[in-house]
Each structure stands twice: as structure tokens, then as C-alpha cells.
Design a protein around this motif. Structure first.
Motif, PDB file in Angstrom:
ATOM      1  N   ALA A 146       0.759  -1.206   0.078  1.00  0.00           N
ATOM      2  CA  ALA A 146      -0.083  -0.079  -0.048  1.00  0.00           C
ATOM      3  C   ALA A 146       0.798   1.224  -0.113  1.00  0.00           C
ATOM      4  O   ALA A 146       0.594   2.175  -0.963  1.00  0.00           O
ATOM      5  CB  ALA A 146      -0.803  -0.080   1.200  1.00  0.00           C
ATOM      6  N   ILE A 147       1.832   1.199   1.025  1.00  0.00           N
ATOM      7  CA  ILE A 147       2.625   2.743   1.109  1.00  0.00           C
ATOM      8  C   ILE A 147       3.643   2.833  -0.337  1.00  0.00           C
ATOM      9  O   ILE A 147       3.618   3.912  -0.723  1.00  0.00           O
ATOM     10  CB  ILE A 147       3.321   2.732   2.301  1.00  0.00           C
ATOM     11  CG1 ILE A 147       2.596   2.542   3.509  1.00  0.00           C
ATOM     12  CG2 ILE A 147       4.492   3.567   2.355  1.00  0.00           C
ATOM     13  CD1 ILE A 147       3.395   2.588   4.840  1.00  0.00           C
ATOM     14  N   VAL A 148       4.278   1.820  -0.699  1.00  0.00           N
ATOM     15  CA  VAL A 148       5.172   1.686  -1.770  1.00  0.00           C
ATOM     16  C   VAL A 148       4.512   2.226  -3.112  1.00  0.00           C
ATOM     17  O   VAL A 148       4.879   3.240  -3.641  1.00  0.00           O
ATOM     18  CB  VAL A 148       6.002   0.711  -1.979  1.00  0.00           C
ATOM     19  CG1 VAL A 148       6.809   0.628  -3.204  1.00  0.00           C
ATOM     20  CG2 VAL A 148       6.940   0.300  -0.519  1.00  0.00           C
ATOM     21  N   THR A 149       3.326   1.569  -3.135  1.00  0.00           N
ATOM     22  CA  THR A 149       2.537   1.701  -4.551  1.00  0.00           C
ATOM     23  C   THR A 149       1.900   3.186  -4.577  1.00  0.00           C
ATOM     24  O   THR A 149       1.915   3.926  -5.540  1.00  0.00           O
ATOM     25  CB  THR A 149       1.641   0.652  -4.696  1.00  0.00           C
ATOM     26  OG1 THR A 149       1.860  -0.396  -4.595  1.00  0.00           O
ATOM     27  CG2 THR A 149       0.825   0.766  -6.103  1.00  0.00           C
ATOM     28  N   GLY A 351      16.043  -0.958  -3.760  1.00  0.00           N
ATOM     29  CA  GLY A 351      16.372  -1.357  -2.371  1.00  0.00           C
ATOM     30  C   GLY A 351      15.821  -0.480  -1.369  1.00  0.00           C
ATOM     31  O   GLY A 351      15.257  -0.974  -0.206  1.00  0.00           O
ATOM     32  N   LEU A 352      15.967   0.892  -1.482  1.00  0.00           N
ATOM     33  CA  LEU A 352      15.489   1.752  -0.573  1.00  0.00           C
ATOM     34  C   LEU A 352      13.893   1.913  -0.328  1.00  0.00           C
ATOM     35  O   LEU A 352      13.283   1.927   0.632  1.00  0.00           O
ATOM     36  CB  LEU A 352      16.166   3.148  -0.795  1.00  0.00           C
ATOM     37  CG  LEU A 352      17.447   3.481  -0.686  1.00  0.00           C
ATOM     38  CD1 LEU A 352      18.006   4.714  -1.042  1.00  0.00           C
ATOM     39  CD2 LEU A 352      17.869   3.515   0.938  1.00  0.00           C
ATOM     40  N   LEU A 353      13.300   1.557  -1.694  1.00  0.00           N
ATOM     41  CA  LEU A 353      11.997   1.580  -1.611  1.00  0.00           C
ATOM     42  C   LEU A 353      11.131   0.540  -0.677  1.00  0.00           C
ATOM     43  O   LEU A 353      10.069   0.651  -0.127  1.00  0.00           O
ATOM     44  CB  LEU A 353      11.375   1.328  -3.209  1.00  0.00           C
ATOM     45  CG  LEU A 353      11.095   2.854  -3.871  1.00  0.00           C
ATOM     46  CD1 LEU A 353      11.036   2.551  -5.261  1.00  0.00           C
ATOM     47  CD2 LEU A 353       9.985   3.812  -3.091  1.00  0.00           C
ATOM     48  N   ALA A 397      12.351   6.623   0.269  1.00  0.00           N
ATOM     49  CA  ALA A 397      12.033   7.041  -1.268  1.00  0.00           C
ATOM     50  C   ALA A 397      12.728   8.370  -1.791  1.00  0.00           C
ATOM     51  O   ALA A 397      13.303   8.315  -2.708  1.00  0.00           O
ATOM     52  CB  ALA A 397      10.631   7.063  -1.628  1.00  0.00           C
ATOM     53  N   THR A 398      12.590   9.442  -0.728  1.00  0.00           N
ATOM     54  CA  THR A 398      13.202  10.543  -1.153  1.00  0.00           C
ATOM     55  C   THR A 398      14.844  10.606  -1.108  1.00  0.00           C
ATOM     56  O   THR A 398      15.418  11.125  -1.962  1.00  0.00           O
ATOM     57  CB  THR A 398      12.758  11.908  -0.120  1.00  0.00           C
ATOM     58  OG1 THR A 398      11.296  11.873   0.187  1.00  0.00           O
ATOM     59  CG2 THR A 398      13.415  12.953  -0.356  1.00  0.00           C
TER      60      THR A 398
END
Length: 589
Positions: A146-149, A351-353, A397-398
């Protein structure tokens, strides 16, 4: 604290007029908090996901205690994830999903296995039993769909290479929930004294239920959904059409949930079945408000679940665990992505995502704790660590975006050569020329989640596009070796938008001679150029001057009061006649 909670809830119930509706208090508090806090995050251009998580922590029992029971919010919020995956399925197609199979099964399956095993080893080193370590390790190997998408959609990066890879891995993680839950059931049976349980029978039954559920959705739904949508559409009742869309998402989600699969996976399959139908645009429009609101509830429920008393009592353990599994997952996922042929920066961003924990960790760990496999105190620490890591996802992500910008600056004209990110593309579109026309085509492809790579001879233009996360490279599309580097053999189409008419004709001729089966679409400056491109072997040619004059004529006619439908019919007739005359003239030659 308890009296404060009761006072707050009583106040809200008084505002609600004493109407006793389940979870009404929680929903009203959520809406008030969202209206009060979310504009601040919008003002500072911060992620809405981070805003919802902050609101949850603020109004939850460990904040101002405006909501004492988060169960209602969590149950309703789970529907947000269901509708999110339903809309993602609508935006994909079977063809695009088949093109992603290497990333989903290969990279995704390897990620779950390697990350789960590595984290399991760390928990065993910490002194936990093998079964407890396995469950905790594989639970933390999963990331938040949910969060990543939602982050990728907000940032317009869903169709970029890191976005496609991250979503492919997330799909495999949703599938991996099934064997992980089976593992929890088996270990719980042993922990509760069921030493005589038949492991193979239990696992086989779970797999059989999952296969049957997916098969029914894909076979029955493929024909039934299109038929029932056709019946409802003919009633021209928008409320009934909306009800059918909600039913399609929820019913398939319930079917996979009953089979032990992720509910979100069932909704995704339903969306996928409807993606190629004529009803897709209307379904997306109807579902969007429900998805946005319920997804906000889901993120708030995650924030509410952050028990800061556990953080206070186990600060070192929580902080250490977060640091260890974030770093470990980032390095492992980046390394695996790089091993599957992606560029270094693309691998690092992926990887960070996916470094943080996911929503399924709460379900898996709670089940293991109830079954006596994982100690309750350990379960609370790991769950809080997963929740805090999910709140850090927008920041990670940032960080990935900033790293890409920094590395691009260090490497100067790195876009002069197509990097290995292109090697992972299949059935993509190659755009030769990324000027105004090329950017418009790229924008439309990105909107439909279709992969593309572009070549342009303007270094400033290509660099700006790369900073936006687009696969645009400095290079001459007329050179066969450059086209080979961007995967022309695997491309589904080539679009030629070059301003130089002679260069465009030469490119089409060279493409047709070397790759005769690849569809080529080109724009023509005038009638003569159109004939040149057709003679060179273009699949289809768009007459630039004709199309511009037709569109301009349409605006003029509508401004003078001509009916819109009649104007559109007239323009289409003229377009057809002009192209038909050109084809006849070409045949006469």
C-alpha cells in the motif's frame, strides 16, 4: 488515560447526535484530524502517506487518545489496500504482466527467499528458536504494498524502471503470504502440542485452496464479469454500475481471503480481468474516491498501532532492529536487482523503496504470537519496528531520488550510453526523438503504465528527463548499435518523431531493413514526407499538417455553434477521405 479516552469518545458521540453506528466515532475523529492536519503536509509538499501516519500516531491511544480502539479503523482501512490493488490491476494488462514475469517470479521470488533466510539467521543469533526466527524473518522480508505503491503513484514514478521493479517484487510478496501463513499454522500446531499433525496434508490443502480460488477467478470471472457489466451498463444507472464495481473488487478479495491468500491479490486479479474491457475508464473513475478515503484509513490505522510504551521500554532493541533490517534489506534487494541486469542507481532506489516492513507482518506475527511460536514481548517489539519502518518509507524514497540526482551530477554525461536498466525491459516502446511530440507520447505511455525508452540528441533535454526518472538517453537513433543497446529486438513498437524529415526517412528505411517485424509509427511534416515514410516501410504515418488543420477546424466550428457530435463526425470523414485518396494515389504509382 482511560477516562480521557471515554471523555473524547463521549464528546464525539454527542456531536454525532447520539446515533449508534459501528465505528462512527472513529471515522468522525479521522475526518476531523485529516481536514485539520493534511493541509499542512500539502503546504510543505510532504507525502500524504507520511501525513496519515502522523495523524494516526497523534489521535491514537498513545498520542492524544482521541481513539481508544483502533480495531474498527484497521478493519475498514484494509479495504483501502483492496481497492488500491484493484485499480492497479485495471491499469495493467495480461500482456504487460507477462512481460514482467521474469521480475515477478525470478527477482521477486529470490528476494523473498534470500531476505527471509538472512533475517531468520539474525533472529537465531539473537537467541530465538528456529520456528520463531523463520516466521519473524520472512515476515520482515515483506514490504508494504500500500505505502510503496501509493508513493510511486504520488511521485509519478510508477512506470519508471525502479517503480516497475518494486511493484513486480511486491506482487511476488503478496503471493508469498500463502506459504508464510501455512508455516505459521504448522509451527503453531506443534507449539500447542499437536506433534501428530500431518504437515504435508496441511500444506497441500492450503495450496489446493489457493489454486482453486485463483483458477475460479480467472476462468469464471473472465467471462462473467464482462457479461454482467454489459447488462448493467445497458440500464444506464450509474449507481448500479458503481455497486457492481464495488462488488467485483470485494467479492474476489473475499474469495482469495477465504482461500488463505491476500485479499489484495484477489482484487488485483479482478482489476486485471477488467483491464482490457471497454468499461475500465468508468470503473476507475467510480472507484477512485473510495480507494483514496479507505487507503487513508489504512495508513492511519498503522499510525494508531504504534505503541510508544513498547518503544520506551525497549528503545535500544527497537532502534537496533530497525537499523539492522533496513540496511540488510536495502543491500540485499539492491544486490539482487543489480544481479538481474539493472543499473546501480536503479537497484539502489529499489532497495530503499522496499527496505521497510509491510502490513502483512502484523498479521503473520500476531498469528505466531497467538499460536505460542513467538514470545509476546518479542512480537510487540518486531511489530513496532515494522510500523516505524513503514513510516520511514517516504523518507527512504526521497533519499533514493536525491542519491540518483547526486550520482547523475557526478557522472556528468552518463546518459550518453544506455545503461543496463534497459536490459530488463520487454515489450517496450522506443521513441526516436524526445521533443514536444515525443514527450507527449511518453506522457501518455507513462499514464497507461507502459514501459518506454527514448533517444534524443539534445543533452540538456535527455538529462532533464533522466532526473525525472524517465529512461531517456543521449544517442543517435539512426545508428543500429544504439538501437540494439536500448533493446530494439524486444521492443513492441518504434515511434519516429524526428524534426529532420530526411533523417526520419533514413531511420525508417534502416529500421525496416534490419528489423522487419517491429512496428514503426512515424509523423510526417507534409504530404511528400508522408509518401517517403510509407515507401521506406513505416507501419503507419500521421500527417502532421493535416491533423493540426483538422483539430483547428474543429475548434472553429464548435465556437460558431456547430454541434460537437456533428463536428467530430465531419472531421473524421475528412480525415478518412484524405488518407484514402493518398493510399489510392500511392497504389496508382
Amino acid at each position: 488515560m482511560e477516562s480521557d479516552v471515554l471523555t473524547a469518545e463521549a464528546a464525539v458521540e454527542a456531536v454525532a447526535g447520539g446515533i449508534h453506528v459501528p465505528y462512527l466515532t472513529e471515522v468522525i475523529v479521522f475526518l476531523i484530524a485529516a481536514v485539520a492536519v493534511m493541509p499542512l503536509f500539502h503546504w510543505f509538499r510532504a507525502s500524504t502517506v507520511l501525513g496519515y501516519l502522523f495523524i494516526g500516531a497523534l489521535i491514537g491511544p498513545h498520542g492524544f487518545a482521541l481513539i481508544g480502539n483502533a480495531e474498527g479503523i484497521a478493519q475498514i482501512g484494509e479495504l483501502g489496500v483492496v481497492f488500491l490493488l484493484f485499480t492497479i490491476g485495471l491499469e495493467l494488462s495480461w500482456q504487460r504482466l507477462r512481460a514482467m514475469r521474469t521480475l515477478v517470479l525470478g527477482l521477486g521470488g529470490t528476494q523473498v527467499t534470500v531476505c527471509g533466510a538472512a533475517l531468520m539467521g539474525i533472529f537465531m543469533l539473537a537467541g530465538l528458536s528456529g520456528p520463531a526466527s523463520a516466521i519473524l524473518g520472512f515476515a520482515l522480508a515483506l514490504s508494504s504494498t500500500a505505502i510503496v505503491t501509493q508513493l510511486l503513484i504520488e511521485r509519478g514514478e510508477f512506470a519508471t524502471q525502479p517503480g516497475r521493479i518494486a511493484f513486480s517484487i511486491l506482487l511476488m510478496q503478496d503471493l508469498a503470504v500463502v506459504p508464510i501463513l501455512v508455516m505459521v499454522s504448522i509451527f503453531s500446531a506443534y507449539a500447542q502440542g499437536g506433534g501428530e499433525v500431518n504437515v504435508f496434508s496441511l500444506a497441500g490443502m492450503a495450496v489446493l485452496k489457493a489454486v482453486v480460488a485463483v483458477a475460479l477467478i480467472l476462468t469464471v470471472g473472465r467471462y462473467f464479469l464482462r457479461w454482467i457489466y454489459g447488462v448493467v451498463a445497458r440500464t444506464k444507472n450509474p449507481e448500479l454500475f458503481l455497486a457492481l464495481s464495488l462488488l467485483a473488487a470485494l467479492l474476489t478479495a473475499a474469495a482469495t481471503g477465504a482461500a488463505g491468500l491476500s485479499m489484495a491479490l484477489g482484487a488485483f486479479l479482478a482489476g486485471l480481468l477488467l483491464s482490457d474491457t471497454e468499461f475500465r475508464p468508468q470503473i476507475e473513475t467510480d472507484i477512485q474516491p473510495f480507494k483514496a478515503l479507505l487507503l487513508g484509513l489504512f495508513f492511519i490505522s498503522v499510525g494508531i498501532g504504534m505503541d510508544f510504551t513498547v518503544l520506551r521500554d525497549n528503545f535500544d532493541a527497537v532502534l537496533g532492529l530497525i537499523a539492522v533490517f533496513l540496511v540488510l534489506k536495502t543491500l540485499l534487494i539492491a544486490g539482487l536487482t543489480f544481479a538481474f541486469g539493472q543499473s546501480r542507481i536503479c537497484s539502489l532506489r529499489t532497495g530503499l523503496l522496499l527496505a521497510s516492513g509491510g502490513e502483512f507482518a502484523f498479521v503473520v506475527i500476531a498469528g505466531a504470537a497467538d499460536g505460542g511460536v513467538v514470545p509476546v514481548t518479542v512480537a510487540h517489539v518486531v511489530q513496532l519496528s515494522a510500523a516505524v519502518s513503514m513510516a520511514l518509507t517516504p523518507l527512504l524514497a526521497t533519499l533514493g531520488a536525491l542519491l540518483q540526482k547526486w550520482l547523475d551530477g557526478l557522472q556528468g554525461d552518463r546518459e550518453r550510453n544506455a545503461d543496463s536498466a534497459v536490459e530488463g525491459l520487454e515489450s517496450h516502446v522506443i521513441i526516436a526523438g524526445y521533443g514536444r511530440v515525443g514527450r507527449t507520447i511518453g506522457s501518455l505511455l507513462r499514464e497507461q503504465q507502459l514501459p518506454f525508452v527514448a533517444l534524443d540528441l539534445d543533452p540538456l533535454r535527455s538529462r532533464a528527463a533522466r532526473h525525472r526518472g524517465e529512461l531517456v538517453y543521449y544517442g543517435d537513433a539512426a545508428r543500429p548499435e544504439m538501437l540494439e543497446r536500448v533493446g530494439v529486438e524486444r521492443a513492441s513498437a518504434i515511434v519516429v518523431t524526428l524534426d529532420d524529415s530526411a533523417a526520419a526517412s533514413r531511420l525508417v528505411k534502416a529500421l525496416r531493413a534490419k528489423w522487419p517485424k517491429v512496428p514503426i509509427f512515424a509523423r510526417a511534416r507534409d504530404r511528400e514526407h508522408m509518401h517517403e515514410l510509407e515507401a521506406a516501410g513505416a507501419t503507419a504515418v500521421v500527417h502532421e499538417a493535416l491533423e493540426a488543420s483538422l483539430q483547428l477546424s474543429g475548434h472553429v466550428l464548435r465556437s460558431l455553434g456547430a454541434p460537437g457530435e456533428a463536428t467530430a463526425t465531419l472531421i473524421e470523414r475528412v480525415r478518412h477521405e484524405v488518407y484514402e485518396r493518398q493510399e489510392a494515389a500511392e497504389e496508382a504509382r
